[in-house]
Design a protein around this motif. Structure first.
Motif, PDB file in Angstrom:
ATOM      1  N   GLY A 132      12.936 -35.815   9.520  1.00 40.95           N
ATOM      2  CA  GLY A 132      14.336 -35.908   8.700  1.00 40.95           C
ATOM      3  C   GLY A 132      14.391 -34.917   7.461  1.00 40.95           C
ATOM      4  O   GLY A 132      14.951 -35.349   6.301  1.00 40.95           O
ATOM      5  N   SER A 133      14.204 -33.882   7.462  1.00 48.98           N
ATOM      6  CA  SER A 133      14.214 -32.992   6.342  1.00 48.98           C
ATOM      7  C   SER A 133      15.109 -31.721   6.698  1.00 48.98           C
ATOM      8  O   SER A 133      15.032 -31.175   7.644  1.00 48.98           O
ATOM      9  CB  SER A 133      12.702 -32.183   6.274  1.00 48.98           C
ATOM     10  N   PRO A 134      15.861 -31.216   5.564  1.00 49.68           N
ATOM     11  CA  PRO A 134      16.875 -30.274   5.761  1.00 49.68           C
ATOM     12  C   PRO A 134      16.086 -29.042   5.678  1.00 49.68           C
ATOM     13  O   PRO A 134      15.007 -28.749   5.416  1.00 49.68           O
ATOM     14  CB  PRO A 134      17.543 -30.440   4.404  1.00 49.68           C
ATOM     15  N   VAL A 135      16.871 -27.889   6.516  1.00 51.62           N
ATOM     16  CA  VAL A 135      16.334 -26.502   6.589  1.00 51.62           C
ATOM     17  C   VAL A 135      17.353 -25.662   6.618  1.00 51.62           C
ATOM     18  O   VAL A 135      18.320 -25.835   7.578  1.00 51.62           O
ATOM     19  CB  VAL A 135      15.098 -26.550   7.614  1.00 51.62           C
ATOM     20  N   LEU A 136      17.236 -24.642   6.120  1.00 48.86           N
ATOM     21  CA  LEU A 136      18.071 -23.226   6.542  1.00 48.86           C
ATOM     22  C   LEU A 136      17.597 -22.607   7.901  1.00 48.86           C
ATOM     23  O   LEU A 136      16.335 -22.184   7.567  1.00 48.86           O
ATOM     24  CB  LEU A 136      18.151 -22.598   5.399  1.00 48.86           C
ATOM     25  N   ILE A 166      22.396 -21.677  -0.899  1.00 45.32           N
ATOM     26  CA  ILE A 166      23.554 -20.917  -0.859  1.00 45.32           C
ATOM     27  C   ILE A 166      23.580 -20.561   0.594  1.00 45.32           C
ATOM     28  O   ILE A 166      22.553 -19.735   1.312  1.00 45.32           O
ATOM     29  CB  ILE A 166      23.693 -19.655  -1.748  1.00 45.32           C
ATOM     30  N   LEU A 167      24.339 -20.988   1.361  1.00 45.71           N
ATOM     31  CA  LEU A 167      24.455 -20.978   2.830  1.00 45.71           C
ATOM     32  C   LEU A 167      25.285 -19.531   2.981  1.00 45.71           C
ATOM     33  O   LEU A 167      26.628 -19.698   2.775  1.00 45.71           O
ATOM     34  CB  LEU A 167      25.214 -22.203   3.348  1.00 45.71           C
ATOM     35  N   ASP A 168      24.338 -18.485   3.577  1.00 47.00           N
ATOM     36  CA  ASP A 168      25.040 -17.197   3.662  1.00 47.00           C
ATOM     37  C   ASP A 168      25.645 -16.980   5.049  1.00 47.00           C
ATOM     38  O   ASP A 168      25.530 -17.902   6.173  1.00 47.00           O
ATOM     39  CB  ASP A 168      23.907 -16.488   3.646  1.00 47.00           C
ATOM     40  N   GLU A 169      26.642 -16.190   5.297  1.00 40.97           N
ATOM     41  CA  GLU A 169      27.146 -15.842   6.582  1.00 40.97           C
ATOM     42  C   GLU A 169      26.051 -15.625   7.494  1.00 40.97           C
ATOM     43  O   GLU A 169      24.973 -14.987   7.436  1.00 40.97           O
ATOM     44  CB  GLU A 169      28.110 -14.395   6.416  1.00 40.97           C
ATOM     45  N   CYS A 228      16.282 -26.486  -9.224  1.00 37.41           N
ATOM     46  CA  CYS A 228      15.271 -27.403  -8.741  1.00 37.41           C
ATOM     47  C   CYS A 228      14.592 -27.044  -7.517  1.00 37.41           C
ATOM     48  O   CYS A 228      14.131 -25.913  -7.649  1.00 37.41           O
ATOM     49  CB  CYS A 228      16.205 -28.825  -8.416  1.00 37.41           C
ATOM     50  N   LYS A 229      14.801 -27.553  -6.557  1.00 34.66           N
ATOM     51  CA  LYS A 229      14.246 -27.324  -5.009  1.00 34.66           C
ATOM     52  C   LYS A 229      15.170 -26.663  -4.238  1.00 34.66           C
ATOM     53  O   LYS A 229      15.980 -27.173  -3.854  1.00 34.66           O
ATOM     54  CB  LYS A 229      13.266 -28.366  -4.544  1.00 34.66           C
ATOM     55  N   LEU A 230      14.919 -25.208  -3.874  1.00 38.70           N
ATOM     56  CA  LEU A 230      15.669 -24.629  -2.935  1.00 38.70           C
ATOM     57  C   LEU A 230      15.303 -25.298  -1.437  1.00 38.70           C
ATOM     58  O   LEU A 230      14.171 -25.351  -1.245  1.00 38.70           O
ATOM     59  CB  LEU A 230      15.620 -23.311  -2.981  1.00 38.70           C
ATOM     60  N   VAL A 231      16.335 -25.362  -0.548  1.00 34.69           N
ATOM     61  CA  VAL A 231      16.292 -25.766   1.049  1.00 34.69           C
ATOM     62  C   VAL A 231      15.229 -24.578   1.475  1.00 34.69           C
ATOM     63  O   VAL A 231      15.775 -23.446   1.291  1.00 34.69           O
ATOM     64  CB  VAL A 231      17.359 -25.839   1.655  1.00 34.69           C
ATOM     65  N   LYS A 266      28.612 -20.535   1.281  1.00 35.98           N
ATOM     66  CA  LYS A 266      29.048 -21.988   0.553  1.00 35.98           C
ATOM     67  C   LYS A 266      27.701 -22.290  -0.303  1.00 35.98           C
ATOM     68  O   LYS A 266      26.604 -21.844   0.025  1.00 35.98           O
ATOM     69  CB  LYS A 266      29.058 -22.856   1.559  1.00 35.98           C
ATOM     70  N   TYR A 267      27.851 -23.138  -1.194  1.00 34.46           N
ATOM     71  CA  TYR A 267      26.891 -23.777  -2.020  1.00 34.46           C
ATOM     72  C   TYR A 267      26.710 -25.159  -1.677  1.00 34.46           C
ATOM     73  O   TYR A 267      27.737 -25.881  -1.307  1.00 34.46           O
ATOM     74  CB  TYR A 267      27.184 -23.635  -3.300  1.00 34.46           C
ATOM     75  N   VAL A 268      25.499 -25.723  -1.152  1.00 34.15           N
ATOM     76  CA  VAL A 268      25.401 -27.205  -0.625  1.00 34.15           C
ATOM     77  C   VAL A 268      24.023 -27.638  -1.581  1.00 34.15           C
ATOM     78  O   VAL A 268      23.297 -27.158  -1.714  1.00 34.15           O
ATOM     79  CB  VAL A 268      24.961 -26.958   0.605  1.00 34.15           C
ATOM     80  N   ARG A 269      24.395 -28.939  -2.025  1.00 40.23           N
ATOM     81  CA  ARG A 269      23.517 -29.661  -2.585  1.00 40.23           C
ATOM     82  C   ARG A 269      23.233 -30.881  -1.913  1.00 40.23           C
ATOM     83  O   ARG A 269      24.171 -31.510  -1.265  1.00 40.23           O
ATOM     84  CB  ARG A 269      24.164 -30.053  -4.197  1.00 40.23           C
ATOM     85  N   LEU A 270      21.895 -31.409  -1.898  1.00 47.02           N
ATOM     86  CA  LEU A 270      21.627 -32.567  -0.916  1.00 47.02           C
ATOM     87  C   LEU A 270      20.735 -33.333  -1.772  1.00 47.02           C
ATOM     88  O   LEU A 270      19.655 -33.070  -2.367  1.00 47.02           O
ATOM     89  CB  LEU A 270      20.676 -32.051   0.152  1.00 47.02           C
TER      90      LEU A 270
END
Length: 405
Positions: A185-189, A366-369, A163-166, A317-321
């Motif tokens: 109020g928006s997520p961001v990597l 995918i939250l990378d190191e 779907c939509k990647l962060v 880690k994998y994160v879904r929001l």
């Protein structure tokens, strides 16, 4: 048992100064038997010290944690110090550390300075006696640098990464973070924000982790997640926990989750830095917690009331929001204790039972190191460790004058 110099004693200056006042407060709450045992313990009676600790422990478990009188938490810390002194004097340093850690985890704040200094001293003595194996080169906790995306998608919830990647931002300024993400109020990597952390190098070194924390006792969760019937909690030394991570038993995953580890083990606290982004909105820091575990550990779909930066130190880690506006479609539990958790097990759910969630839009990544993920308040999130993973979460609240509060 190690020999101890007669001049090498565990100092407790705060206890020495506050003992009379503490015992008086405990007497006022009816703890006469405890006061008697504690007085005998201070005069050298080890059995009385153990009795006093048992009495305080019973008070800590006499009802809901919120109903425990603070003085009994201080009483437990006092008894732990008395017991630990005897172990230290006998050269039983690891046992002294275990008892002191229980005082740090379960005890009050009055004697915390004594507990901290005592555990540091006992750890130094224990490490002096420890045989260090190897040639001094780092022994990696994990060397899983790459993942096979095709294989990963097979184990993730349906529609993951489709779907939509962060969105990802590199070297984002605090002003840019506030303008583009915090206020809306928006997520961001966020990348490149952790390169200066000592933890980025040190925490993947087993020798380092065992030296600074190996003897320390920590609370861990065993089982798939806190919503499962077979889930339980245990107390392990950090070395035992690291062994569990490396063994990674799929039937009993062991997770150090949402624990204020850095208040307990200051050496690890010195390895991390509060991100500048956490100072957005007139910050009031709520908590800094550790999330350490093997591949496959899952935090089920839930939301939190605070702004959250999830920093990935080791592993992926994998994160879904899902946004807060979709709360009703995510089937929250009705019980007050679990109302921030969804009834839907994303790893194994029945679309006939939870039809509304199938077509909901979500963001994931995918939250990378070395990356950090900003999760705004009330956003629902599901997290799965794809490898051995050491993460830190920073929770903060904006000041009342902030537009987001």
């Amino acid at each position: 048992m190690a020999a101890v110099n007669s001049d090498d004693v565990m100092q407790t200056p705060v206890l020495d100064a506050e003992s009379h006042n503490l015992l008086q407060r405990i007497s006022e709450e009816g703890g006469y038997a405890y006061v008697s045992m504690s007085t005998r313990a201070a005069n050298g009676d080890v059995r009385a010290a153990e009795e006093a600790r048992e009495m305080a422990w019973e008070q800590l478990h006499s009802g809901p944690w919120t109903s425990v009188l603070p003085v009994w938490r201080d009483a437990y810390a006092m008894a732990c110090l008395h017991v630990a002194k005897f172990h230290y004097a006998n050269g039983e340093f690891t046992e002294a550390i275990r008892v002191l850690d229980m005082g740090l985890i379960m005890g009050g704040m009055v004697l915390r300075e004594d507990l901290d200094s005592a555990v540091r001293k006992a750890t130094e003595r224990a490490n002096d006696l420890r045989t260090v194996n190897g040639d001094g080169n780092p022994k990696l906790l994990t060397d899983q640098n790459e993942i096979n995306l095709t294989e990963v998608i097979q184990i993730l919830p349906m529609k993951s990464l489709s779907c939509k990647l962060v969105g990802k931002r590199s070297a984002l300024s605090l002003e840019g973070f506030m303008r583009d993400y915090f206020l809306s109020g928006s997520p961001v990597l966020l990348s490149d924000g952790m390169n200066h952390w000592p933890a980025r190098i040190k925490w993947n070194d087993l020798n380092y982790l065992k030296t600074v924390a190996g003897y320390r006792t920590v609370p861990v969760e065993v089982g798939k997640n806190y919503l499962c019937s077979d889930w339980k909690q245990e107390m392990l030394t950090f070395s035992e926990f690291l062994e569990r991570i490396q063994a990674n038993d799929p039937n009993a995953p062991t997770y150090l989750a949402q624990h204020p580890l850095f208040d307990q083990i200051r050496e690890l606290k010195n390895d991390i830095v509060i991100p500048d982004y956490c100072f957005a909105g007139g910050t009031e820091m709520k908590s800094v917690n550790a999330w350490f575990g093997p591949a496959g550990t899952v935090t089920p779909l839930h939301h939190d009331p605070h702004h959250n930066i999830l920093a990935q130190v080791v592993g992926k880690k994998y994160v879904r929001l899902y946004p807060a506006s979709l709360s009703e479609e995510l089937y929250p539990h009705s019980e007050s204790m679990l109302k921030n958790s969804s009834q839907v097990d994303l790893d194994n759910f029945d679309p006939n039972e939870f039809p509304k969630i199938q077509d909901l839009e979500f963001m994931d990544c995918i939250l990378d190191e070395g990356e950090m993920l900003y999760i705004p308040p009330k956003w629902w999130h599901y997290v799965r460790s794809l490898t051995t993973s050491l993460s830190v979460s920073f929770w903060w609240s904006a000041s009342p004058s902030s537009p987001t509060s």
